[in-house]
Design a protein around this motif. Structure first.
Motif, PDB file in Angstrom:
ATOM      1  N   ASP A   1       0.975  -1.140   0.257  1.00 33.99           N
ATOM      2  CA  ASP A   1       0.124  -0.081   0.010  1.00 33.99           C
ATOM      3  C   ASP A   1       0.854   1.135  -0.189  1.00 33.99           C
ATOM      4  OD1 ASP A   1      -1.929  -1.953  -0.093  1.00 33.99           O
ATOM      5  OD2 ASP A   1      -2.395  -1.113   2.332  1.00 33.99           O
ATOM      6  N   ALA A   2       1.820   0.937   0.637  1.00 39.40           N
ATOM      7  CA  ALA A   2       3.017   2.251   0.908  1.00 39.40           C
ATOM      8  C   ALA A   2       3.462   2.518  -0.308  1.00 39.40           C
ATOM      9  CB  ALA A   2       3.952   2.053   1.417  1.00 39.40           C
ATOM     10  N   THR A   3       3.507   1.875  -1.227  1.00 39.13           N
ATOM     11  CA  THR A   3       4.517   2.324  -2.890  1.00 39.13           C
ATOM     12  C   THR A   3       2.914   2.719  -3.653  1.00 39.13           C
ATOM     13  OG1 THR A   3       3.027   0.503  -3.890  1.00 39.13           O
ATOM     14  CG2 THR A   3       5.172  -0.269  -2.562  1.00 39.13           C
ATOM     15  N   GLY A   4       2.229   2.954  -2.774  1.00 37.95           N
ATOM     16  CA  GLY A   4       1.622   3.335  -4.609  1.00 37.95           C
ATOM     17  C   GLY A   4       0.180   2.287  -4.946  1.00 37.95           C
ATOM     18  N   PHE A   5       1.046   1.390  -4.683  1.00 36.44           N
ATOM     19  CA  PHE A   5       0.652   0.757  -6.331  1.00 36.44           C
ATOM     20  C   PHE A   5      -1.383   0.953  -7.055  1.00 36.44           C
ATOM     21  CE2 PHE A   5      -1.125  -3.324  -6.549  1.00 36.44           C
ATOM     22  CZ  PHE A   5      -0.211  -4.220  -8.452  1.00 36.44           C
ATOM     23  N   TRP A   6      -2.021   0.865  -5.899  1.00 39.43           N
ATOM     24  CA  TRP A   6      -2.929   0.336  -6.038  1.00 39.43           C
ATOM     25  C   TRP A   6      -3.498   1.786  -6.666  1.00 39.43           C
ATOM     26  CZ3 TRP A   6      -5.348  -3.996  -5.877  1.00 39.43           C
ATOM     27  CH2 TRP A   6      -4.615  -4.864  -5.215  1.00 39.43           C
ATOM     28  N   SER A   7      -2.793   3.234  -7.069  1.00 43.80           N
ATOM     29  CA  SER A   7      -3.490   4.508  -8.085  1.00 43.80           C
ATOM     30  C   SER A   7      -2.373   4.467  -8.321  1.00 43.80           C
ATOM     31  CB  SER A   7      -3.206   5.296  -6.842  1.00 43.80           C
ATOM     32  OG  SER A   7      -2.087   5.704  -5.923  1.00 43.80           O
ATOM     33  N   TRP A   8      -1.749   4.087  -9.419  1.00 43.47           N
ATOM     34  CA  TRP A   8      -0.287   3.765  -9.909  1.00 43.47           C
ATOM     35  C   TRP A   8      -1.945   3.857 -11.311  1.00 43.47           C
ATOM     36  CZ3 TRP A   8       3.981  -0.206  -9.159  1.00 43.47           C
ATOM     37  CH2 TRP A   8       4.783  -0.117  -8.093  1.00 43.47           C
ATOM     38  N   PRO A   9      -0.904   4.549 -12.912  1.00 38.32           N
ATOM     39  CA  PRO A   9      -1.147   4.324 -13.241  1.00 38.32           C
ATOM     40  C   PRO A   9      -1.232   3.156 -14.491  1.00 38.32           C
ATOM     41  CG  PRO A   9       0.304   6.281 -13.994  1.00 38.32           C
ATOM     42  CD  PRO A   9      -0.152   5.764 -12.162  1.00 38.32           C
ATOM     43  N   ALA A  10      -1.754   2.368 -15.145  1.00 32.84           N
ATOM     44  CA  ALA A  10      -1.954   0.790 -16.043  1.00 32.84           C
ATOM     45  C   ALA A  10      -0.387   1.636 -16.278  1.00 32.84           C
ATOM     46  CB  ALA A  10      -2.302   0.958 -17.187  1.00 32.84           C
ATOM     47  N   GLU A  11       0.276   2.464 -17.310  1.00 32.44           N
ATOM     48  CA  GLU A  11       1.346   2.043 -17.290  1.00 32.44           C
ATOM     49  C   GLU A  11       2.466   3.975 -17.125  1.00 32.44           C
ATOM     50  OE1 GLU A  11       1.628   1.963 -22.165  1.00 32.44           O
ATOM     51  OE2 GLU A  11       0.312   0.306 -21.825  1.00 32.44           O
ATOM     52  N   GLU A  12       3.035   3.461 -17.199  1.00 31.01           N
ATOM     53  CA  GLU A  12       4.615   4.092 -15.877  1.00 31.01           C
ATOM     54  C   GLU A  12       4.648   5.658 -17.031  1.00 31.01           C
ATOM     55  OE1 GLU A  12       8.897   4.923 -13.937  1.00 31.01           O
ATOM     56  OE2 GLU A  12       8.039   2.913 -15.335  1.00 31.01           O
ATOM     57  N   GLU A  13       4.357   6.198 -16.574  1.00 34.77           N
ATOM     58  CA  GLU A  13       3.991   8.000 -17.406  1.00 34.77           C
ATOM     59  C   GLU A  13       5.508   8.462 -17.338  1.00 34.77           C
ATOM     60  OE1 GLU A  13       1.977  10.615 -14.517  1.00 34.77           O
ATOM     61  OE2 GLU A  13      -0.041   9.258 -15.403  1.00 34.77           O
ATOM     62  N   GLY A  14       5.814   9.223 -18.412  1.00 32.66           N
ATOM     63  CA  GLY A  14       6.856   9.748 -18.519  1.00 32.66           C
ATOM     64  C   GLY A  14       7.952   9.579 -19.603  1.00 32.66           C
ATOM     65  N   GLY A  15       8.109   8.438 -20.670  1.00 36.25           N
ATOM     66  CA  GLY A  15       8.149   8.145 -21.470  1.00 36.25           C
ATOM     67  C   GLY A  15       9.570   7.148 -20.981  1.00 36.25           C
TER      68      GLY A  15
END
Length: 178
Positions: free
Chosen positions: A102-116
């Motif tokens: 939970d502390a990683t923020g996993f549950w709120s991450w977007p499906a794909e990592e932003e930033g390219g």
């Protein structure tokens, strides 16, 4: 199909699925499971070294952890199982592991990592989790690269701790000193 439909692209579905099948890992699903069912699996696929996975499943009072490694190469050959460890966790250990996830923020991450960010020949981390009827998969490549800038410090620590807890000697895949 190992991972939920539309959770990863078709190439990843085949790639990750081949490795999970070689590891004799089950397909995780909420179907037919009680409301308290929880599962977390981390698949680690380093391009040139041994693929491995750690899975924790909790159903009622039964909490099991399995760690498996093959002699393949994560970016190429699936290989054969060379390490297969299974054991149980206490409720407290499982609760700590879930709090760390939970502390990683996993549950709120977007499906794909932003930033390219493009990383060649890195390590893919595929985290699959089921809790409260939600089944989520997130893939992050080489969390040891640009860890702070990408907001992956807690994620890198979480993955490293889960592999280290199983006795894998190569948990240093995530060391920032590499």
């Amino acid at each position: 199909m190992y991972l939920p439909e539309d959770s990863v692209n078709e190439v990843e579905q085949q790639w990750f699925g081949r490795h999970l099948a070689a590891m004799r890992e089950p397909v995780l699903s909420v179907a037919g499971k009680p409301k308290d069912y929880v599962a977390v699996r981390i698949l680690r696929l380093p391009t040139f070294t041994h693929p491995s996975a750690v899975r924790v499943e909790a159903e009622g009072d039964r909490i099991v952890r399995r760690a498996v490694e093959t002699d393949g190469q994560g970016g190429f050959d699936v290989g054969e199982v060379i390490v297969d460890r299974a054991g149980t966790l206490t409720r407290t250990q499982a609760d700590v592991m879930l709090a760390e996830l939970d502390a990683t923020g996993f549950w709120s991450w977007p499906a794909e990592e932003e930033g390219g960010l493009i990383i060649m020949d890195g390590t893919e981390f595929v985290v699959e989790a089921i809790r409260n009827g939600e089944h989520r998969v997130r893939v992050r490549t080489s969390p040891d690269v640009g860890t702070e800038e990408r907001g992956l410090v807690k994620f890198a620590d979480f993955c490293e701790s889960q592999f280290a807890a199983t006795g894998f000697d190569d948990a240093s895949e995530l060391d920032e000193d590499d």
